[in-house]
Design an enzyme around this catalytic site. Structure first.
Site, mmCIF file in Angstrom:
data_model
loop_
_atom_site.group_PDB
_atom_site.id
_atom_site.type_symbol
_atom_site.label_atom_id
_atom_site.label_comp_id
_atom_site.label_asym_id
_atom_site.label_seq_id
_atom_site.Cartn_x
_atom_site.Cartn_y
_atom_site.Cartn_z
ATOM 1 N N LYS A 106 1.477 -0.540 0.448
ATOM 2 C CA LYS A 106 -0.243 0.095 0.077
ATOM 3 C C LYS A 106 0.982 1.657 0.120
ATOM 4 C CE LYS A 106 -3.641 2.725 3.002
ATOM 5 N NZ LYS A 106 -3.323 2.573 4.372
ATOM 6 N N GLY A 167 -8.330 8.879 10.632
ATOM 7 C CA GLY A 167 -8.077 8.284 12.552
ATOM 8 C C GLY A 167 -9.513 9.997 12.589
ATOM 9 N N ALA A 193 -9.271 5.536 5.168
ATOM 10 C CA ALA A 193 -9.423 5.872 6.530
ATOM 11 C C ALA A 193 -10.541 7.312 6.721
ATOM 12 C CB ALA A 193 -8.575 7.483 5.252
ATOM 13 N N GLY A 194 -10.708 7.288 7.769
ATOM 14 C CA GLY A 194 -11.889 8.388 8.099
ATOM 15 C C GLY A 194 -13.642 8.022 8.348
ATOM 16 N N ASN A 215 -9.414 1.526 10.780
ATOM 17 C CA ASN A 215 -8.214 1.137 11.707
ATOM 18 C C ASN A 215 -8.998 1.326 12.724
ATOM 19 O OD1 ASN A 215 -5.942 0.148 13.296
ATOM 20 N ND2 ASN A 215 -4.789 1.450 12.166
ATOM 21 N N THR A 216 -8.970 2.550 13.426
ATOM 22 C CA THR A 216 -9.597 3.455 14.227
ATOM 23 C C THR A 216 -10.796 3.193 14.513
ATOM 24 O OG1 THR A 216 -8.405 5.092 13.528
ATOM 25 C CG2 THR A 216 -9.086 5.367 15.311
#
Lengths: 266, 414
Positions: A106, A167, A193-194, A215-216
């Protein structure tokens, strides 16, 4: 019963194809924010077949050696975070290969330590270089159509536009631009992301995203395995909705349920 | 680059000191000057707590006395922000002091060149032994420190230490005297990754009195150190005021703004904070053994001038609650910044603030010279007393018991 069988058969054949490899799961799990001992449960409950990890973290031999905690059979998607230029990203990818993390990479290039926004220009350069070296490059990008086209041209196996600042858990802040990529780019579009909630993941899948990465949202949940499971279901539901063809929603005015021109004979 | 004269103008550069064209100095000092902590109300604090993106004005409110009753909420929000940015990760490192020679006369410091402590400088062989001993503990990040003596520990000496460290560690930090950008460039080539410089106090008047002589007396040269380090190619820089030397709220505000402006000018820079507060220094050095006592000839080894006594007496005691307030305010103002918790603080405090506001913790710390390896004979005295004596495995166990993930290294050198 027959109908049910047909649906299941169709769903089974609906695979995510990246770099010539097939994946049943369309949920990619990030690993950077976990207590490593919880990774296994998150992978299992999310049904994830791909997990990302930072090469800079995998490079550690110490107490936090993340590679030891990733279940077997899961495909690693090492990322080049920490790279500020295309050249650095390429060097990190090579190191990743040396560490035994395979050919998937990635591409993450950031010149901004505050928002961690990807540098599209350097990302295109790195993608081109990495593809030439035989890597399966999946570039993380700011959702810009011109860049996505350049990335496709450079040999990317997919594009990974951000939905919102990393995040932030803000969801599909860049929705309209991601939709343009989905509509115009032949490659799988993996929303990265997000994404903060399963409902947002579901919405991205309904739009036609090929997969979701988070992830977050899971790592900071109160009950990690349960949230991982919720994401699995949401991604699946969104995909099925997409495959079934959503009823059209007009932005202005009404729409007759039967066509106005249905009376025409020829 | 020498000054041993009390009458040297602390705001004027000495020969050989690189001067940058930067407005950050004026902006930070003006903001510090106009910051009136007492003028903020609980309404300002509430607004700052609830803000989605916090301004310098919000930061000022969070640092004010009006925010003290909101400490629990401040902590809860800081913890959420830390988790969002860093997840469970907590970074580990240890400092290694390689020389305690110093040319400065800082009133509050154990390394003050007038203090009669045992001075020592490690040879390259000894540095190697120290590094090897520390690497054995499993750590992958090291912070190299020296007293501030370019005469005894010149740039080349520090560069060699970086080269040796690079063989044992994946991340090398420096906390040494400020230098020119070309020196930082050289040290970067030798393997250094980031630079920490404590401004001590951002109050130029107090600074002048507390640094009566030595190159450190030159306030703006120290202030611009981080910028020169970044221009020299360092990946990251760390900021701090030694809280208590002057009005700690104003100093914390200035340190935060300093970091903020540097981040805007150098967006790729990895920014971090340290939040040290004035603590007892090594009793062997004879200086003040607790924050209540006043230094005299026996402790400072020379008579304090009257302005020094006044400045020293004007220092503030910063309580744990206030320290935590500062740390949480910094976290909320710059959520993405790293933050190191000092070994000056006790175990329980450190264990609770990592993951809440701090993201980095040292383990197996000694602030003396040559204390890590048994093979290094003779040891130099330490700079200050530490309150947390735990070794690496004890700190690891403490982090794990709190559900945190120790990270030895998050950096790949390519």
């Amino acid at each position: 019963m027959e109908e049910e069988k047909r649906i299941q058969k169709n769903l089974k054949s609906d695979q995510l194809i990246l770099g010539g490899r097939e994946f049943s799961s369309r949920f990619i799990l990030g690993s950077g924010k976990y207590n490593v001992e919880l990774i296994r449960a998150a992978v299992e409950q999310a049904g994830a077949e791909i997990i990302t990890l930072a090469v800079r973290r995998a490079n550690s031999d110490g107490a936090g050696k993340i590679l030891d905690y990733i279940p077997e059979g899961v495909t690693l998607l090492p990322n080049t975070s920490g790279a500020r230029t295309a050249e650095e990203a390429v060097r990190i990818a090579r190191l990743s290969r040396e560490l035994g993390c395979g050919n998937f990479v990635k591409v993450e290039i950031m010149r901004d330590a505050k928002y961690l926004l990807p540098d599209n220009q350097e990302t295109v350069k790195a993608t081109e270089l990495l593809t030439k070296e035989g890597f399966t490059a999946l570039p993380y990008m700011f959702p810009d159509l011109n860049t996505a086209r350049d990335l496709a041209q450079a040999g990317a196996a997919a594009v990974m536009p951000l939905a919102a600042p990393i995040g932030s858990n803000r969801g599909l802040a860049a929705k309209d631009f991601i939709q343009i990529l989905i509509d115009e780019i032949e490659l799988p579009v993996i929303v990265d992301a997000g994404i903060g909630r399963p409902s947002q993941a579901c919405e991205a899948m309904e739009m036609g995203a090929a997969a979701i990465m988070a992830n977050t949202a899971i790592a900071t949940a109160g009950e990690i395995p349960l949230m991982a499971q919720a994401f699995r279901k949401a991604v699946q539901a969104g995909r099925e909705a997409y495959l079934s063809g959503l009823g059209r929603v007009r932005k202005t005015g009404g729409e007759a349920s039967s066509p106005l021109t249905g009376f025409l004979r020829e | 680059m020498e000054t041993n004269q009390r009458n040297t103008n602390h705001m004027e550069y000495l020969e050989g000191m690189e001067q940058l064209q930067s407005d950050i100095f004026d902006r930070v000092l003006a903001a510090r000057e106009s910051y009136q902590p007492e003028s903020y109300t609980s309404q300002d604090v509430r607004k700052a707590l609830e803000a989605e993106r916090r301004t310098a004005e919000d930061f000022a409110a969070l640092l004010s006395p009006a925010a003290e009753p909101f400490l629990e909420e401040l902590a809860a929000r800081a913890e959420k922000e830390t988790q969002r940015q860093f997840g469970s990760s907590v970074y580990l490192f240890t400092p290694v002091y390689i020389s305690n020679y110093c040319e400065n006369h800082c009133v509050y410091c154990g390394f003050n060149c007038k203090n009669q402590i045992h001075r020592m400088k490690l040879s390259q062989e000894e540095i190697e032994k120290e590094m090897a001993a520390i690497a054995e503990t499993g750590l992958e990040e090291i912070l190299i420190l020296t007293g501030e003596s370019p005469g005894q520990a010149d740039v080349k000496y520090i560069g060699e230490a970086c080269r040796i460290a690079r063989n044992y560690f994946k991340m090398v930090g420096l906390e040494v005297y400020p230098m020119n950008s070309e020196d930082y460039r050289y040290l970067r080539e030798c393997g250094a990754d980031y630079v920490t410089v404590f401004q001590e106090t951002y109050d130029p008047k107090q600074y002048e009195i507390l640094h009566p002589a030595g190159p450190k007396r030159i306030f703006p040269y120290r202030f611009h150190a981080q910028e020169r380090a970044l221009q020299g190619g360092m990946r990251g820089v760390a900021f701090a005021a030694l809280l208590g030397l002057s009005d700690f709220r104003k100093d914390a505000f200035a340190a935060g703004l300093h970091a903020y402006y540097i981040q805007r000018k150098y967006p790729y820079a990895e920014i971090s904070f340290s939040c040290p507060r004035l603590r007892p220094i090594n009793p062997k050095a004879g200086t003040c053994a607790d924050t209540e006592s006043k230094p005299d000839e026996t402790t400072i080894h020379r008579e304090l001038k009257s302005d020094e006594t006044t400045a020293w007496t004007a220092r503030q005691e910063v309580t744990e609650r206030q320290l935590l307030q500062v740390m949480c305010a910094c976290r909320l103002f710059m959520p993405f910044a790293g933050m190191t918790i000092s070994t000056r603080e006790r175990e329980e405090f450190r264990d609770h603030v990592v993951g809440m506001a701090a993201t980095k913790i040292s383990a197996g710390v000694s602030t003396g010279i040559g204390n890590h390896s048994k093979e290094v004979t003779g040891q130099g005295d330490s700079q200050f007393e530490i309150a947390d004596h735990r070794n690496v495995s004890e700190v690891l166990a403490a982090l794990k018991s709190r559900g945190l993930q120790p990270v030895m290294n998050d950096y790949v050198y390519v």
